[in-house]
Design a protein around this motif. Structure first.
Motif, PDB file in Angstrom:
ATOM      1  N   LEU A  67       0.789  -1.301   0.045  1.00 53.88           N
ATOM      2  CA  LEU A  67      -0.002  -0.055   0.038  1.00 53.88           C
ATOM      3  C   LEU A  67       0.799   1.081  -0.027  1.00 53.88           C
ATOM      4  O   LEU A  67       0.495   2.275  -0.791  1.00 53.88           O
ATOM      5  N   LEU A  70       1.629   1.674  -3.648  1.00 52.16           N
ATOM      6  CA  LEU A  70       0.675   2.099  -4.320  1.00 52.16           C
ATOM      7  C   LEU A  70       0.510   3.567  -4.282  1.00 52.16           C
ATOM      8  O   LEU A  70       0.109   4.319  -5.243  1.00 52.16           O
ATOM      9  N   LEU A  71       0.643   4.229  -2.909  1.00 49.46           N
ATOM     10  CA  LEU A  71       0.380   5.628  -2.709  1.00 49.46           C
ATOM     11  C   LEU A  71       1.656   6.370  -3.360  1.00 49.46           C
ATOM     12  O   LEU A  71       1.433   7.496  -3.998  1.00 49.46           O
ATOM     13  N   HIS A  74       1.207   6.604  -7.196  1.00 46.33           N
ATOM     14  CA  HIS A  74      -0.040   7.490  -7.316  1.00 46.33           C
ATOM     15  C   HIS A  74       0.199   8.783  -7.319  1.00 46.33           C
ATOM     16  O   HIS A  74       0.108   9.625  -8.098  1.00 46.33           O
ATOM     17  N   ASP A  75       1.368   9.210  -6.192  1.00 49.04           N
ATOM     18  CA  ASP A  75       1.837  10.446  -6.015  1.00 49.04           C
ATOM     19  C   ASP A  75       2.679  10.845  -7.130  1.00 49.04           C
ATOM     20  O   ASP A  75       2.739  12.026  -7.328  1.00 49.04           O
ATOM     21  N   PHE A  90      -6.103   7.940 -13.753  1.00 44.16           N
ATOM     22  CA  PHE A  90      -6.289   7.270 -12.468  1.00 44.16           C
ATOM     23  C   PHE A  90      -6.709   5.723 -12.903  1.00 44.16           C
ATOM     24  O   PHE A  90      -6.213   4.717 -12.347  1.00 44.16           O
ATOM     25  N   HIS A  94      -4.343   2.622 -12.215  1.00 40.36           N
ATOM     26  CA  HIS A  94      -4.722   1.559 -11.219  1.00 40.36           C
ATOM     27  C   HIS A  94      -4.863   0.267 -11.980  1.00 40.36           C
ATOM     28  O   HIS A  94      -4.146  -0.594 -11.405  1.00 40.36           O
ATOM     29  N   HIS A  98      -1.906  -2.795 -10.509  1.00 42.05           N
ATOM     30  CA  HIS A  98      -2.852  -3.947  -9.978  1.00 42.05           C
ATOM     31  C   HIS A  98      -2.356  -5.122 -10.851  1.00 42.05           C
ATOM     32  O   HIS A  98      -2.179  -6.303 -10.394  1.00 42.05           O
ATOM     33  N   ARG A 127      -5.525   2.147   2.885  1.00 38.94           N
ATOM     34  CA  ARG A 127      -6.622   1.787   1.509  1.00 38.94           C
ATOM     35  C   ARG A 127      -7.577   2.932   1.446  1.00 38.94           C
ATOM     36  O   ARG A 127      -7.924   3.053   0.451  1.00 38.94           O
ATOM     37  N   TYR A 130      -6.412   5.866  -0.364  1.00 40.35           N
ATOM     38  CA  TYR A 130      -6.003   5.800  -2.011  1.00 40.35           C
ATOM     39  C   TYR A 130      -7.482   5.657  -2.590  1.00 40.35           C
ATOM     40  O   TYR A 130      -7.860   6.561  -3.498  1.00 40.35           O
ATOM     41  N   GLU A 131      -8.521   5.331  -1.790  1.00 46.47           N
ATOM     42  CA  GLU A 131      -9.962   5.368  -2.414  1.00 46.47           C
ATOM     43  C   GLU A 131     -10.352   6.929  -2.434  1.00 46.47           C
ATOM     44  O   GLU A 131     -10.887   7.166  -3.242  1.00 46.47           O
ATOM     45  N   ARG A 133      -8.717   9.235  -2.863  1.00 46.27           N
ATOM     46  CA  ARG A 133      -7.974  10.190  -4.130  1.00 46.27           C
ATOM     47  C   ARG A 133      -8.872   9.950  -5.240  1.00 46.27           C
ATOM     48  O   ARG A 133      -9.190  11.052  -5.937  1.00 46.27           O
TER      49      ARG A 133
END
Lengths: 195, 195
Positions: A67, A70-71, A74-75, A90, A94, A98, A127, A130-131, A133
DNA sequence: GTCTATATTACGATAGAC
DNA sequence: GTCTATCGTAATATAGAC
């Protein structure tokens, strides 16, 4: 050769995490024994405790690492201010992220119940972040008049569930390439929220 | 009639399945012991084997029953020939049926890996049959020109993943009623496939 | 049909030799 | 750092009394 002995901490450590990841994803945390992990690594069970204080921490570290990555990934995305480009970025991000990590994703979503209370809270917060965002992207798009979404919170949940679902089908198939899958899903995502 | 004082097969049987369902859903099949199930029922562990030959069969029966009921309930739906009404009926049915059975749904999706090969094949075939029904609706809609879906197989997978996702959020929330959730999801489903 | 008791196996984790 | 050996516990499943 009698037996293998010596210092291998720099390679054994990652191998332990990798073996645990693979086995937890395939059989589930509770169904996997420390002995199985050790056998996969090529050491005896006792040696694992040089790399993790216990089995629970091993699971937690795997989920936390996933996680965090993941963050962070995404950053690093080039953030667009326009609703549709932001949502498209996004979506494609994603799916790619994944699809590249089926085992990590599987564990992060399915072994939440195997975490002790404190560990669960920390993972769930990541989690949720992330959601959030995605929810923010949707909310911004609604304000701009680009999106028609009655409830951004529910919509974000629905879209993430849909996108993460590729990991059940993408592994089975092989019929479609990743870019093709991204295209199909983006088309559905775009239409589902369009004003 | 000539029933001894400890005879309760007609009530104990269902209680065993109910307890196993609840515990498997909450903690996972591998993490639940026969002793825990027995304690929940109020008998000793050995008594469970009057109702199931073993733990694996107990899990399989729970999943099989759930999927049989799912397919039967869907069969009983008034089937419309028009694409949008058919898809709307499927969507609302799926949400309601799954929202009413969070434990069964959780097990049916998360404990596939706990099934032995033969049992897995039978359960997977049932799950696939259900997914096929949505795929058929989508394919028919495309032929009619009502839907624009590039790949009905992928779209069916995506939509089912999205719809089943309510079970992660619906339990947490309580903010929205079931009809409200159905409305929000149907809106997204409709738009995502519309021509 | 349920109980008590048990056979058999495996688990997570630790200790001490090397 | 890894090994062998083991402690203490708990698992599934069965046997036989009632």
């Amino acid at each position: 050769m009698a037996r293998t002995q010596g210092s291998h901490s720099d390679i054994t450590g990652p191998k332990v995490r990798q073996a645990a990841l693979r086995l937890f994803a395939r059989h589930g945390y509770a169904a996997v024994s420390m002995r199985q992990i050790a056998a996969e690594v090529g050491v005896q069970a006792g040696a694992l405790y040089n790399y993790t204080p216990d089995k629970q921490t091993l699971l937690f570290d795997l989920m936390k690492t996933h996680l965090d990555e993941l963050l962070a990934a995404h950053d690093a995305l080039p953030g667009g201010a326009m609703p549709f480009p932001a949502l498209e970025a996004f979506t494609r991000f994603h799916i790619r992220f994944h699809a590249e990590r089926p085992d990590e994703v599987f564990i992060a979503y399915m072994e939440l119940r195997s975490l002790e209370a404190g560990n669960f809270a920390r993972i769930e917060a990541l989690r949720r972040a992330y959601e959030q965002r995605l929810e923010d992207i949707l909310r911004h798009g609604v304000e701009q008049g680009a999106f028609a979404v009655a409830d951004p919170r529910i919509a974000a949940m629905a879209l993430i569930a849909m996108l993460t679902g590729i990991n059940t089908g993408f592994r089975r198939g092989g019929r479609l390439s990743l870019p093709q899958v991204q295209e199909l899903y983006w088309e559905m995502v775009r239409k589902s929220v369009a004003a």
